[in-house]
Scaffold this active site. Sequence first.
Site, PDB file in Angstrom:
ATOM      1  N   GLN A 280     -24.866  -0.039 -42.682  1.00  0.00           N
ATOM      2  CA  GLN A 280     -24.668  -1.456 -42.328  1.00  0.00           C
ATOM      3  C   GLN A 280     -24.061  -1.585 -40.927  1.00  0.00           C
ATOM      4  OE1 GLN A 280     -22.099  -1.505 -45.665  1.00  0.00           O
ATOM      5  NE2 GLN A 280     -23.367  -2.889 -46.889  1.00  0.00           N
TER       6      GLN A 280
ATOM      7  N   ARG B 260     -31.956   3.483 -43.915  1.00  0.00           N
ATOM      8  CA  ARG B 260     -32.336   2.090 -43.636  1.00  0.00           C
ATOM      9  C   ARG B 260     -31.135   1.434 -42.944  1.00  0.00           C
ATOM     10  NH1 ARG B 260     -32.216  -1.177 -48.763  1.00  0.00           N
ATOM     11  NH2 ARG B 260     -34.320  -0.461 -49.200  1.00  0.00           N
TER      12      ARG B 260
ATOM     13  N   ASP C  40     -29.157   1.599 -52.009  1.00  0.00           N
ATOM     14  CA  ASP C  40     -28.650   0.454 -51.257  1.00  0.00           C
ATOM     15  C   ASP C  40     -27.154   0.656 -51.001  1.00  0.00           C
ATOM     16  OD1 ASP C  40     -31.093  -0.812 -51.366  1.00  0.00           O
ATOM     17  OD2 ASP C  40     -30.523  -2.297 -52.866  1.00  0.00           O
TER      18      ASP C  40
ATOM     19  N   ARG D  62     -26.468 -14.258 -52.158  1.00  0.00           N
ATOM     20  CA  ARG D  62     -26.314 -13.572 -50.860  1.00  0.00           C
ATOM     21  C   ARG D  62     -27.388 -14.039 -49.877  1.00  0.00           C
ATOM     22  NH1 ARG D  62     -24.835  -8.988 -53.998  1.00  0.00           N
ATOM     23  NH2 ARG D  62     -26.885  -8.053 -53.816  1.00  0.00           N
TER      24      ARG D  62
ATOM     25  N   LYS E 250     -27.909  -5.269 -41.350  1.00  0.00           N
ATOM     26  CA  LYS E 250     -26.671  -5.819 -40.758  1.00  0.00           C
ATOM     27  C   LYS E 250     -25.498  -5.709 -41.732  1.00  0.00           C
ATOM     28  CE  LYS E 250     -28.817  -9.044 -37.556  1.00  0.00           C
ATOM     29  NZ  LYS E 250     -28.865 -10.420 -37.047  1.00  0.00           N
ATOM     30  N   GLY E 251     -25.761  -5.927 -43.023  1.00  0.00           N
ATOM     31  CA  GLY E 251     -24.681  -5.906 -44.018  1.00  0.00           C
ATOM     32  C   GLY E 251     -24.525  -7.279 -44.642  1.00  0.00           C
ATOM     33  N   ALA E 252     -24.409  -7.318 -45.975  1.00  0.00           N
ATOM     34  CA  ALA E 252     -24.510  -8.590 -46.687  1.00  0.00           C
ATOM     35  C   ALA E 252     -23.260  -8.972 -47.482  1.00  0.00           C
ATOM     36  CB  ALA E 252     -25.700  -8.532 -47.638  1.00  0.00           C
TER      37      ALA E 252
HETATM   38  P1  FDA Z   1     -29.645 -12.753 -39.867  1.00  0.00           P
HETATM   39  O1  FDA Z   1     -29.319 -13.228 -41.237  1.00  0.00           O
HETATM   40  O2  FDA Z   1     -28.527 -12.345 -38.960  1.00  0.00           O
HETATM   41  O3  FDA Z   1     -30.515 -13.872 -39.222  1.00  0.00           O
HETATM   42  C1  FDA Z   1     -30.821 -13.806 -37.832  1.00  0.00           C
HETATM   43  C2  FDA Z   1     -32.046 -14.590 -37.527  1.00  0.00           C
HETATM   44  O4  FDA Z   1     -33.176 -14.078 -38.261  1.00  0.00           O
HETATM   45  C3  FDA Z   1     -32.001 -16.036 -37.905  1.00  0.00           C
HETATM   46  O5  FDA Z   1     -31.255 -16.789 -36.985  1.00  0.00           O
HETATM   47  C4  FDA Z   1     -33.491 -16.363 -37.869  1.00  0.00           C
HETATM   48  O6  FDA Z   1     -33.930 -16.471 -36.563  1.00  0.00           O
HETATM   49  C5  FDA Z   1     -34.093 -15.110 -38.478  1.00  0.00           C
HETATM   50  N1  FDA Z   1     -34.297 -15.334 -39.902  1.00  0.00           N
HETATM   51  C6  FDA Z   1     -33.524 -14.905 -40.912  1.00  0.00           C
HETATM   52  N2  FDA Z   1     -34.039 -15.336 -42.082  1.00  0.00           N
HETATM   53  C7  FDA Z   1     -35.139 -16.045 -41.789  1.00  0.00           C
HETATM   54  C8  FDA Z   1     -36.085 -16.773 -42.552  1.00  0.00           C
HETATM   55  N3  FDA Z   1     -35.982 -16.896 -43.878  1.00  0.00           N
HETATM   56  N4  FDA Z   1     -37.094 -17.383 -41.909  1.00  0.00           N
HETATM   57  C9  FDA Z   1     -37.179 -17.339 -40.567  1.00  0.00           C
HETATM   58  N5  FDA Z   1     -36.305 -16.681 -39.804  1.00  0.00           N
HETATM   59  C10 FDA Z   1     -35.303 -16.057 -40.398  1.00  0.00           C
HETATM   60  N6  FDA Z   1     -27.537  -5.499 -47.007  1.00  0.00           N
HETATM   61  C11 FDA Z   1     -26.586  -4.654 -47.487  1.00  0.00           C
HETATM   62  O7  FDA Z   1     -25.384  -4.891 -47.297  1.00  0.00           O
HETATM   63  N7  FDA Z   1     -26.970  -3.519 -48.168  1.00  0.00           N
HETATM   64  C12 FDA Z   1     -28.270  -3.191 -48.376  1.00  0.00           C
HETATM   65  O8  FDA Z   1     -28.565  -2.170 -48.988  1.00  0.00           O
HETATM   66  C13 FDA Z   1     -29.264  -4.084 -47.870  1.00  0.00           C
HETATM   67  N8  FDA Z   1     -30.597  -3.820 -48.033  1.00  0.00           N
HETATM   68  C14 FDA Z   1     -31.536  -4.608 -47.369  1.00  0.00           C
HETATM   69  C15 FDA Z   1     -32.877  -4.276 -47.417  1.00  0.00           C
HETATM   70  C16 FDA Z   1     -33.803  -4.990 -46.684  1.00  0.00           C
HETATM   71  C17 FDA Z   1     -35.235  -4.594 -46.716  1.00  0.00           C
HETATM   72  C18 FDA Z   1     -33.369  -6.113 -45.900  1.00  0.00           C
HETATM   73  C19 FDA Z   1     -34.326  -6.897 -45.052  1.00  0.00           C
HETATM   74  C20 FDA Z   1     -32.049  -6.476 -45.893  1.00  0.00           C
HETATM   75  C21 FDA Z   1     -31.117  -5.755 -46.635  1.00  0.00           C
HETATM   76  N9  FDA Z   1     -29.777  -6.114 -46.654  1.00  0.00           N
HETATM   77  C22 FDA Z   1     -28.855  -5.243 -47.176  1.00  0.00           C
HETATM   78  C23 FDA Z   1     -29.368  -7.457 -46.166  1.00  0.00           C
HETATM   79  C24 FDA Z   1     -28.919  -7.419 -44.716  1.00  0.00           C
HETATM   80  O9  FDA Z   1     -27.717  -6.733 -44.593  1.00  0.00           O
HETATM   81  C25 FDA Z   1     -28.752  -8.824 -44.159  1.00  0.00           C
HETATM   82  O10 FDA Z   1     -27.762  -9.493 -44.871  1.00  0.00           O
HETATM   83  C26 FDA Z   1     -30.020  -9.658 -44.178  1.00  0.00           C
HETATM   84  O11 FDA Z   1     -31.158  -8.919 -43.856  1.00  0.00           O
HETATM   85  C27 FDA Z   1     -29.900 -10.795 -43.156  1.00  0.00           C
HETATM   86  O12 FDA Z   1     -29.784 -10.287 -41.855  1.00  0.00           O
HETATM   87  P2  FDA Z   1     -30.995 -10.355 -40.802  1.00  0.00           P
HETATM   88  O13 FDA Z   1     -30.918  -9.101 -39.988  1.00  0.00           O
HETATM   89  O14 FDA Z   1     -32.259 -10.542 -41.518  1.00  0.00           O
HETATM   90  O15 FDA Z   1     -30.732 -11.569 -39.876  1.00  0.00           O
END
Ligand code: FDA
Length: 322
Positions: free
Chosen positions: A159, A182, A130, A303, A185-187
Site C-alpha cells: 500500500q 500488487r 490482499d 470502502r 494506494k491503501g483503503a
Molecule cells: P483514488 O480513489 O485516489 O481516486 C483518484 C482518481 O481516480 C479519482 O479522482 C478519479 O479521477 C479516478 N477514479 C476513481 N474511481 C473512479 C470511478 N469510479 N470512475 C471514474 N474515475 C474514478 N486496498 C488495500 O488496502 N488492500 C488491498 O489489498 C487492495 N486491493 C485492491 C485491488 C485492486 C485491483 C484495486 C483496484 C484496488 C485495491 N485496493 C486495495 C484499494 C486501493 O487501495 C484504493 O483504495 C482504491 O483503488 C482507490 O484508489 P485509486 O488508486 O483507484 O484512486
Amino acid sequence: MLRSLLLYLSDAAWARSLITRFPFARRTAMRFVAGERVEDAIAAIGALQARGIHATLDHLGESVTNEAEALRAAEDYVHALDKIAASGVGANISIKLTQLGLDLGQEFCLGNVRCLAEKANITGNFVRIDMEGTPHLERTLTVFRALRQDFENVGLVVQAYLYRTEADLLALTVGSHPARLRLCKGAYNELPDLAFPRKTDVDANFVKLTRLLFERARALPPTQAAASGNGRVPPLPAIATHDEKMIAAAVASAAELGLPRDRFEFQMLYGIRRERQEQLAAEDYAVRVYVPYGTQWYPYFVRRLAERPANLWFFVSNLFKR
Ligand code: FDA
C-alpha cells in the site's frame, strides 16, 4: 473527514447490521459485486475474458471470529479454484487473511492458506494475499514469507499510503526470486504516524513505487517475470488504480524503462471505469479486474463509497428509488 467517517462505518458492527437490512443497500452494492454465488462470478469473468481482460476472484468476507467460519471460507476458495479450472477462464484468487482465521492464530491461518496454495499449484493457479489494515500487516508478512518458502504461486499487496512500504517492497523484491506484488494506494483508516495523511504524498509515493517495481521487473529474465499462458499467474508487478494520473505515470515509466506491456498488469475493481479497462486492453496492456462475490458485501462496499464521493451520491440517489 467524510472518508474517515465511512471507513469507521465499514468496520462498525452496528452500522453493518443497520444498513444491510435495507434492500436498496444491497441493490446499490451489487454495482461493485458480481453476485452472491461463485457461478455469478465465473459468468462475470467470462464476460470480461471476452473483452481481453483477466480477473482475480474475491469471495467476500473478513474478520472472522470462529474457526468453523474460517475453514468454510478456505473450502469455498478450493471450490472456486475447481470452478476456475473447469471453466478454463484466466482468473486467480485474492484472499484476505482475516477471513481465513488470522485473528484466531497465525499457524491456523497459515494452514488454511497453505491448502489454497497447494490447490492452486495443482490447478496452475495463483493466490494473491490482499493487504488489510496495519494491525494485521506484520502477521500478513510473516504468513506470506512462510508460504513463499514452499510456493512460487503466491503474491502479496503493498500500500503506497504507508511510510514503510518502500522498505517492504525493496525487501520483498530483492534477489533472484522476487515476490509478485500488487501496488495499491491503501483503503483503510490509518494514523498519520503510519501513513501519509495527504493524497498528494500518497500519489507521489505510488508513482515512485511503480517505478521501483518496474525496475525490478526489467532486471529479471522474461520467463521469470512474465504472466503464465493461461492468464492465471500474473506478471511480477500489478498496478492497481483507477486514477488516470497513476495510470499515465505507469505507462510513461514502462516506456522510459523499455518494459514491455505484457510484463506488468493494470488492475481495477469490478464495476469501476469499465471503459478504461477495455481501452487499456485494446492498447495491448495486460488488464485484470478484481471480481468480488458473496453475501458479505458490506465492508467492501462501504470502502468503495469512502474512495469516491460520486459513489456515495449514487447510493443516496438509490434511496429514493423503489
Ligand atoms: P483514488 O480513489 O485516489 O481516486 C483518484 C482518481 O481516480 C479519482 O479522482 C478519479 O479521477 C479516478 N477514479 C476513481 N474511481 C473512479 C470511478 N469510479 N470512475 C471514474 N474515475 C474514478 N486496498 C488495500 O488496502 N488492500 C488491498 O489489498 C487492495 N486491493 C485492491 C485491488 C485492486 C485491483 C484495486 C483496484 C484496488 C485495491 N485496493 C486495495 C484499494 C486501493 O487501495 C484504493 O483504495 C482504491 O483503488 C482507490 O484508489 P485509486 O488508486 O483507484 O484512486
